[in-house]
Structure formats: structure tokens, C-alpha cells
Design a protein around this motif. Structure first.
Motif, PDB file in Angstrom:
ATOM      1  N   LYS A  60      27.217 185.404  84.726  1.00 26.47           N
ATOM      2  CA  LYS A  60      27.527 186.442  83.749  1.00 26.47           C
ATOM      3  C   LYS A  60      26.741 187.692  84.097  1.00 26.47           C
ATOM      4  CE  LYS A  60      26.870 187.810  78.954  1.00 26.47           C
ATOM      5  NZ  LYS A  60      26.078 187.532  77.737  1.00 26.47           N
TER       6      LYS A  60
ATOM      7  N   HIS B 143      31.875 190.567  78.503  1.00 27.51           N
ATOM      8  CA  HIS B 143      33.073 189.832  78.092  1.00 27.51           C
ATOM      9  C   HIS B 143      33.583 188.893  79.184  1.00 27.51           C
ATOM     10  CE1 HIS B 143      33.659 192.478  74.524  1.00 27.51           C
ATOM     11  NE2 HIS B 143      33.110 193.391  75.316  1.00 27.51           N
TER      12      HIS B 143
ATOM     13  N   GLN C 155      37.066 187.543  78.080  1.00 24.58           N
ATOM     14  CA  GLN C 155      37.103 187.184  76.673  1.00 24.58           C
ATOM     15  C   GLN C 155      37.287 188.419  75.793  1.00 24.58           C
ATOM     16  OE1 GLN C 155      36.907 183.476  77.880  1.00 24.58           O
ATOM     17  NE2 GLN C 155      36.905 183.889  75.691  1.00 24.58           N
TER      18      GLN C 155
ATOM     19  N   MET D 156      35.716 188.771  72.772  1.00 21.47           N
ATOM     20  CA  MET D 156      34.366 189.070  72.306  1.00 21.47           C
ATOM     21  C   MET D 156      33.359 188.793  73.420  1.00 21.47           C
ATOM     22  SD  MET D 156      34.611 187.441  68.461  1.00 21.47           S
ATOM     23  CE  MET D 156      32.934 187.931  68.024  1.00 21.47           C
ATOM     24  N   GLU D 157      32.140 189.290  73.239  1.00 25.61           N
ATOM     25  CA  GLU D 157      31.098 189.114  74.247  1.00 25.61           C
ATOM     26  C   GLU D 157      30.686 187.645  74.348  1.00 25.61           C
ATOM     27  OE1 GLU D 157      27.778 191.667  73.698  1.00 25.61           O
ATOM     28  OE2 GLU D 157      28.961 193.511  73.668  1.00 25.61           O
ATOM     29  N   VAL D 158      30.508 187.187  75.586  1.00 22.32           N
ATOM     30  CA  VAL D 158      30.097 185.803  75.830  1.00 22.32           C
ATOM     31  C   VAL D 158      28.651 185.620  75.387  1.00 22.32           C
ATOM     32  CG1 VAL D 158      29.718 184.046  77.593  1.00 22.32           C
ATOM     33  CG2 VAL D 158      31.708 185.559  77.757  1.00 22.32           C
ATOM     34  N   ARG D 159      28.424 184.631  74.540  1.00 26.80           N
ATOM     35  CA  ARG D 159      27.074 184.346  74.062  1.00 26.80           C
ATOM     36  C   ARG D 159      26.396 183.252  74.875  1.00 26.80           C
ATOM     37  NH1 ARG D 159      25.023 185.735  69.031  1.00 26.80           N
ATOM     38  NH2 ARG D 159      26.282 187.232  67.870  1.00 26.80           N
TER      39      ARG D 159
ATOM     40  N   ILE E 177      32.480 177.505  76.787  1.00 27.58           N
ATOM     41  CA  ILE E 177      32.055 178.878  76.523  1.00 27.58           C
ATOM     42  C   ILE E 177      32.163 179.144  75.034  1.00 27.58           C
ATOM     43  CG2 ILE E 177      32.486 181.320  77.064  1.00 27.58           C
ATOM     44  CD1 ILE E 177      34.079 180.250  79.550  1.00 27.58           C
ATOM     45  N   CYS E 178      31.200 179.895  74.486  1.00 24.46           N
ATOM     46  CA  CYS E 178      31.316 180.370  73.104  1.00 24.46           C
ATOM     47  C   CYS E 178      31.012 181.863  73.062  1.00 24.46           C
ATOM     48  CB  CYS E 178      30.402 179.595  72.161  1.00 24.46           C
ATOM     49  SG  CYS E 178      28.640 179.791  72.457  1.00 24.46           S
ATOM     50  N   THR E 179      31.646 182.547  72.089  1.00 23.65           N
ATOM     51  CA  THR E 179      31.533 184.006  72.007  1.00 23.65           C
ATOM     52  C   THR E 179      31.133 184.496  70.618  1.00 23.65           C
ATOM     53  OG1 THR E 179      33.874 184.254  71.448  1.00 23.65           O
ATOM     54  CG2 THR E 179      33.314 184.243  73.792  1.00 23.65           C
TER      55      THR E 179
ATOM     56  N   SER F 248      32.810 183.631  68.030  1.00 28.52           N
ATOM     57  CA  SER F 248      34.046 183.573  67.250  1.00 28.52           C
ATOM     58  C   SER F 248      34.201 182.160  66.685  1.00 28.52           C
ATOM     59  CB  SER F 248      35.248 183.930  68.128  1.00 28.52           C
ATOM     60  OG  SER F 248      35.453 182.931  69.111  1.00 28.52           O
TER      61      SER F 248
END
Length: 451
Positions: free
Chosen positions: A349, A355, A373, A375-378, A391-393, A395
Motif C-alpha cells: 500500500k 484507495h 477501493q 474508501m481508503e484502505v485501513r 481487506i477492510c476500508t 465501510s
């Protein structure tokens, strides 16, 4: 996929046990231990204050709860629920606490990093290690077999490394490093090489053997921000270095020279690279639709968006966020990278393209897949059993990628559940999804695990 019901959690403190049988979660000052298969409560412990850190021992028999504000540690036993242990650091304070690999010693770092205290649960003995360095990333590293510990130290304005034998905490080696301000250390998975890297103001990686010999030094450039992240491949053959110049350099274990330089370009021009772009669609209701949501949570359900991946043709331009040069810790450069467990892929990343997730083919040392994505990748993490990335964002969805494709899955909860972090079960058959105040489990079906 099947989802469990939602449970409360505080400060996102939720951990699988290393053997995969238990799930520990914290709700303020209470520690709840559940059975992973049924999610029934097995043990409920009450601590003296709000829990700020929780960690399992390597054998899953003990669990540590740290209350840094009070300088307290409480240890609980799953085999003997009546047994418990309390460690009070007193006026020395407490800033970090963790298990040794044998699961019978606890290492506490006091305030201002004055010392590390080693507490033995078996003999009740105490030993001290002086001069631990307050590193930006990792100042303590254990070998995978648990036999040795490397500790970064700062004495007389100079950096040192001490290597200890974990069985008796005797000093094995002590040597100085050629660093201005050591930022982190990490053992290779085979325990043969220790990677040491310098402050971000200077690009320098030093590689030491177990006996303290300097094997190699690598520097890519000077007079600019340097290293931001480092990770070893599972085979110990490669060391991937992410830097502020938006590149990943991969060193090989034979010559310790770079064999590839992976660039994160703003435009994808190669038609062989698959670009998955997340597309959102709002749910449409028509007059007379009987599926309209009702109840107290109807509003959040009504405005939930669905999403799916579409393959975008090249050339494809990625979203870029221009960093603010006047702020500290600029959002630029490769801040996260991880190899798949089979050593086939590398996920990265680039922080000024928040994103986007980049997946590289390690055999060819070329870009393989890009995921864009909404939303921004967390956070992202590989399945420990196969090449599958979660992956989580932030959302209400969780995203999965494998070489066969990519999918977006809505978390089916009545309240809005924003996934802030996730963790794979050791078997790769379940995902722990954690929001700000809740968590749930996502069970993957057998067919999905076989793919």
C-alpha cells in the motif's frame, strides 16, 4: 459465507488464541473468553481497571491483561480458572507488556524506557535488562523458534544490539551498530539474520548474523526520507523494503543486493495487469415493495450501498492524494507490505494512493493485480493457509482477493457495522471483523476454502 451475531468490545481488543480454539475480547474491565466454534462464553474474568492491552501466551494456556495507566498486569489461566497473577510495576510505571515465546515469562517495559523487567511465572524470579531503546517500530524481536531475543539499546548516544538466550536470559552477544538513530529490528523467519534499519532521515539497512557479524549494508539513496516499512518473505529468501520514494526494493539472501525495484505508478498502462475497481450502487425501492426495512434500524438499512468489483481496461489512472509538506509524517511512500504465506505474492500500500492495494507476482517480480477501493484502505492481511487477501476500508463490507477473483461482501447486521480491523483464524476458515465497539465472525464455507 456465514456471519455470527454481533458482540460488544472495547478499544478493538479482540484476539484469537494461537491454537485457534478460543477468542478473547475485552469490555472495559472485563475479559470474556469464548469457544470459537460455538461462541459460547467459557470464562469471564474481572480486572482491576479498564484493559488497555490483551495478549495470549504461545501455548494458549494463559492470557495477559495490561492496565498501563495503573502500571498493572493481570494474568489468567484457562486450565485453572481459580489461579491468577498480578504484577505491579509501582512507581516505575508501564508502557508495554508482552509474553516471551515460552509463555512462562512476561516482559514489562517501564516508563521512559528505563529498563525491561522479566517476570517468571514458574519461579517467581525477576531480572532486569537496562537501556532498552524507544524505537519508532520494533525494539524487541524474537526468533521464530523462540530461542533468542534481540534487543535494541541506546547507551552513551550510540545504538547497540544485545542478543539473549530466552531459556535463561543470559547475554549471548552485544555489539554496536552503524546507525544514527536505530528505528527497528526484525529477525528472518529462519532465525539466521537480523535486519536493523536506521531513522527515516537516512536510508540504511544493516544485516547481522546470530553471532553479531555484519553481513551486509544496503543504502538506496541519500539526502531524502528513507525507509518506511520492512518485511521478510516466509522463506527468508527476500527482504522487502518500502520507502518514501514510493518504491519497494527486494534484496536476495545470497548477496543482499536488490534484485527488483517495484514502482507504484499513478497510471496502469499494461493490459496484462488486472485492475479491479469497486463500484457502489444504491438500493432502489419501488412502490409497493414489501422488502422495505422496518424497525428502529430502518434508516441505516435503507441507505446501505452495495458494491461489486469491475475489471477496468488500461490505461487506468489511480487516485492520488497530494501530501501536505508542512505536516509531520507526510502521507507518502510505501507504509504497508506483506508476503503471502506461500511466498507467491506481495501486497503493498502506497500511502499517497490510500484507495489502492497492489499485488505483485514474486516469481516474476512484476505487478499482477491492482484493487481500487471506494474508501481508503485501513488494513489488509493474508490468509495464513493460502494466497487469499482480506481487506477492510472502514465501510460495512469486507473484501477478499485470490488468484481466482475478487469479491465484496456486505456484513449483514441491523446496525451500521464499520469494519476497522480484521484478523484471520489460524485455519483460514474464519475472519474476525472488528468495528469501533463491536465484533463478529465471518465463517468461510468449505467450498471457498478449497478454491
Amino acid at each position: 459465507m456465514n456471519f455470527s451475531e454481533v458482540f460488544k468490545v472495547s478499544s478493538q481488543l479482540c484476539r484469537f488464541s494461537p491454537d485457534g480454539r478460543y477468542l478473547a475480547s475485552c469490555v472495559q474491565y472485563r475479559l470474556v473468553v469464548r469457544d470459537v466454534s460455538t461462541l459460547q462464553i467459557l470464562q469471564l474474568y474481572t480486572c482491576l481497571d479498564q484493559i488497555q492491552h490483551v495478549e495470549w501466551s504461545a501455548d494458549s494456556l494463559f492470557i495477559l491483561c495490561a492496565m498501563y495507566k495503573r502500571g498493572l498486569i493481570q494474568v489468567w489461566s484457562l486450565e485453572q480458572p481459580d489461579w491468577h497473577c498480578k504484577i505491579d510495576e509501582g512507581s516505575a510505571g508501564l508502557v508495554a507488556s508482552f509474553w516471551s515465546p515460552d509463555g512462562r515469562h512476561i516482559l514489562n517495559t517501564t516508563e521512559f524506557h528505563l529498563r525491561i523487567t522479566v517476570w517468571s511465572l514458574c519461579t517467581k524470579s525477576v531480572s532486569y535488562i537496562k537501556y532498552p531503546k524507544a524505537c519508532q517500530q520494533a525494539g524487541v524481536a524474537f526468533t521464530k523458534d523462540g530461542r533468542h531475543m534481540a534487543l535494541a539499546e541506546r547507551r552513551d548516544c550510540q545504538d547497540y544490539i544485545s542478543i539473549f538466550v530466552c531459556s535463561n536470559w543470559q547475554l549471548l552477544r552485544h555489539f554496536g551498530t552503524e546507525t544514527q538513530d536505530l528505528a527497528g529490528i526484525d529477525w528472518s523467519p529462519n532465525g539466521c539474520v537480523l535486519a536493523v534499519w536506521d531513522t527515516c532521515l537516512q536510508f540504511k539497512v544493516l544485516l547481522y548474523s546470530l553471532d553479531g557479524r555484519l553481513l551486509s549494508t544496503y543504502s538506496a539513496y541519500e539526502w531524502s526520507l528513507g525507509i518506511k516499512s520492512i518485511t521478510w518473505s516466509p522463506s527468508s529468501q527476500f527482504l522487502a523494503i518500502g520507502s518514501y520514494d514510493e518504491k519497494v526494493r527486494i534484496l536476495n539472501h545470497v548477496t543482499w543486493k536488490p534484485i527488483a525495484e517495484l514502482e507504484h505508478l499513478a497510471t496502469i498502462n499494461d493490459p496484462k495487469i488486472v485492475v479491479y475497481k469497486e463500484m457502489e450502487t444504491c438500493r432502489v425501492f419501488r412502490d409497493g415493495d414489501t422488502s422495505l426495512p422496518t424497525g428502529p434500524n430502518a434508516t441505516s438499512s435503507l441507505f446501505n450501498t452495495r458494491s461489486k468489483y469491475e475489471i477496468s481496461p488500461s490505461p487506468f489512472s489511480l487516485r492520488i492524494i497530494k501530501p501536505d509538506p508542512d505536516r509531520a509524517n507526510p502521507k507518502i511512500g510505501v507504509g504497508a507490505l506483506a508476503f503471502s504465506p506461500d511466498n507467491r505474492y506481495l501486497a503493498t500500500k502506497n500511502d499517497n494512493m490510500p484507495h489502492t492495494i497492489w499485488i505483485w507476482d514474486v516469481q516474476k517480480m512484476k505487478l499482477f493485480v491492482v484493487l481500487e477501493q471506494v474508501m481508503e484502505v485501513r488494513f489488509f492481511q493474508w490468509d495464513p493457509r493460502q494466497s487469499r487477501l482480506a481487506i477492510c476500508t472502514g465501510s460495512s463490507k469486507v473484501y477478499l482477493w485470490s488468484p481466482t477473483g475478487s469479491v465484496s461482501v456486505q456484513v449483514p447486521t441491523q446496525d451500521s457495522f464499520h469494519v476497522l480491523s480484521l484478523s484471520w483464524h489460524t485455519d483460514g476458515n474464519a475472519l474476525l471483523l472488528v468495528s469501533k465497539d463491536h465484533f463478529c465472525l465471518c465463517y468461510l464455507e468449505a467450498e471457498e476454502n478449497e478454491k
